[in-house]
Design an enzyme around this catalytic site. Structure first.
Site, PDB file in Angstrom:
ATOM      1  N   ASP A  90       4.009  -1.539   4.086  1.00 28.38           N
ATOM      2  CA  ASP A  90       3.040  -1.111   5.096  1.00 28.38           C
ATOM      3  C   ASP A  90       3.616  -0.069   6.052  1.00 28.38           C
ATOM      4  O   ASP A  90       4.833   0.056   6.211  1.00 28.38           O
ATOM      5  CB  ASP A  90       2.588  -2.311   5.931  1.00 28.38           C
ATOM      6  CG  ASP A  90       1.641  -3.231   5.184  1.00 28.38           C
ATOM      7  OD1 ASP A  90       1.473  -3.054   3.965  1.00 28.38           O
ATOM      8  OD2 ASP A  90       1.079  -4.142   5.824  1.00 28.38           O
ATOM      9  N   HIS A 235       7.889  -3.393   4.770  1.00 27.75           N
ATOM     10  CA  HIS A 235       7.489  -2.205   5.518  1.00 27.75           C
ATOM     11  C   HIS A 235       8.390  -1.022   5.187  1.00 27.75           C
ATOM     12  O   HIS A 235       9.608  -1.181   5.075  1.00 27.75           O
ATOM     13  CB  HIS A 235       7.542  -2.478   7.025  1.00 27.75           C
ATOM     14  CG  HIS A 235       6.585  -3.529   7.484  1.00 27.75           C
ATOM     15  ND1 HIS A 235       6.829  -4.877   7.327  1.00 27.75           N
ATOM     16  CD2 HIS A 235       5.365  -3.422   8.091  1.00 27.75           C
ATOM     17  CE1 HIS A 235       5.813  -5.575   7.816  1.00 27.75           C
ATOM     18  NE2 HIS A 235       4.907  -4.715   8.280  1.00 27.75           N
TER      19      HIS A 235
END
Length: 283
Positions: A90, A235
């Protein structure tokens, strides 16, 4: 042509008459020979490749389009009967860390899914294109990482559509995936995503890599919760992701050693049982 033949035959000696008749025969055959040559030039042999409107030979098959995954209202995992896991990243694309993660994935021949923020796709289009060029899937993670439940419906719509559109403009991919920032969603957000033909994708394993807990804890959390159909949240943007990059190789290698394979989210959705690929696949 007939008068020329008659003159040659009437005025010539017997020997010349014979030659004249031969010449006349050749002259008479000339139109036929010329016509035959013209036909041969207009029609290539059957073994020649015939160009199509695309400039390709008819012997070249057209590439098969990638089937679109089913629309899923909400899910946090894949098929529990299949030993497959989806790696997801992400908050990118981001300088340095997106490229570092891509290098790790390349070295292990693994495909993942990147949920991108629209503003970073706009700022770093080459990175977004590199993700797609490597064969990874991309998803909509909103434009600015806003809590979509705390803004108006029109603002939430703008967050999703602007990101979807910039992803398509930059990469050529029309994404069908959405992940709500902060895992914050309600019925309004789910209905909005579904109306845009976006499947809302959560996760089942969260190593909290964004908190930088250390490489060891990231690895142990990912491995300790691994199961069929797991979706791992990591991430590539939003801050220092060096621990994520360092942990990623070990996570991949050890999960593969346990018999798991890695798939993208679209692949995982395509592998869902028929009764779970409709509108009510809740986590």
């Amino acid at each position: 042509m007939y008068l020329l033949q008659r003159l040659v035959l009437h005025r010539a000696s017997p020997r010349a008459a014979f030659a004249g008749r031969l010449l006349a025969a050749l002259i008479g055959a000339a139109p036929v020979l010329l016509a035959a040559c013209g036909v041969a030039q207009q029609h290539p042999s059957p073994t020649s490749a015939v160009p199509t409107s695309t400039g390709m030979s008819t012997d070249t098959p057209a590439p098969s389009p990638t089937p679109e995954p089913p629309l899923v209202y909400l899910t946090a995992h894949g098929n529990p009967d299949l030993p497959e896991i989806a790696l997801t990243f992400d908050d990118g694309p981001a300088l340095q860390y997106t490229e570092d993660i891509l290098q790790v994935l390349r070295s292990h021949h693994v495909k993942a899914t990147f949920f991108m923020l629209g503003r970073w796709v706009q700022q770093y289009p080459d990175l977004a294109r590199e993700v797609v060029a490597d064969g990874h899937a991309v998803g909509d993670h909103s434009w600015s990482h806003a809590d979509l439940t705390q803004i108006s419906a029109s603002q939430a719509m703008q967050e999703l559509t602007s990101t979807r559109d910039i992803i398509q403009q930059v990469t050529g991919v029309k994404t069908t995936l959405f992940r709500p920032p902060y895992r914050a969603y309600n019925r309004q957000i789910l209905d909005l995503a579904s109306s845009l033909h976006l499947s809302t994708i959560l996760w089942s394993i969260d190593p909290h890599d964004w908190e930088m807990p250390g490489v060891g804890p990231i690895i142990s959390t990912a491995l300790g919760n691994a199961q069929n159909g797991a979706i791992i949240l990591m991430h590539d943007g939003g801050g220092d992701r060096s621990q994520t990059v360092t942990a990623l190789s070990s996570v991949i290698e050890q999960l593969q050693a346990q018999g798991f394979s890695f798939v993208t989210i679209p692949e995982m959705l395509s592998h869902l049982p028929p009764n779970r690929s409709g509108g009510g696949n809740n986590p």
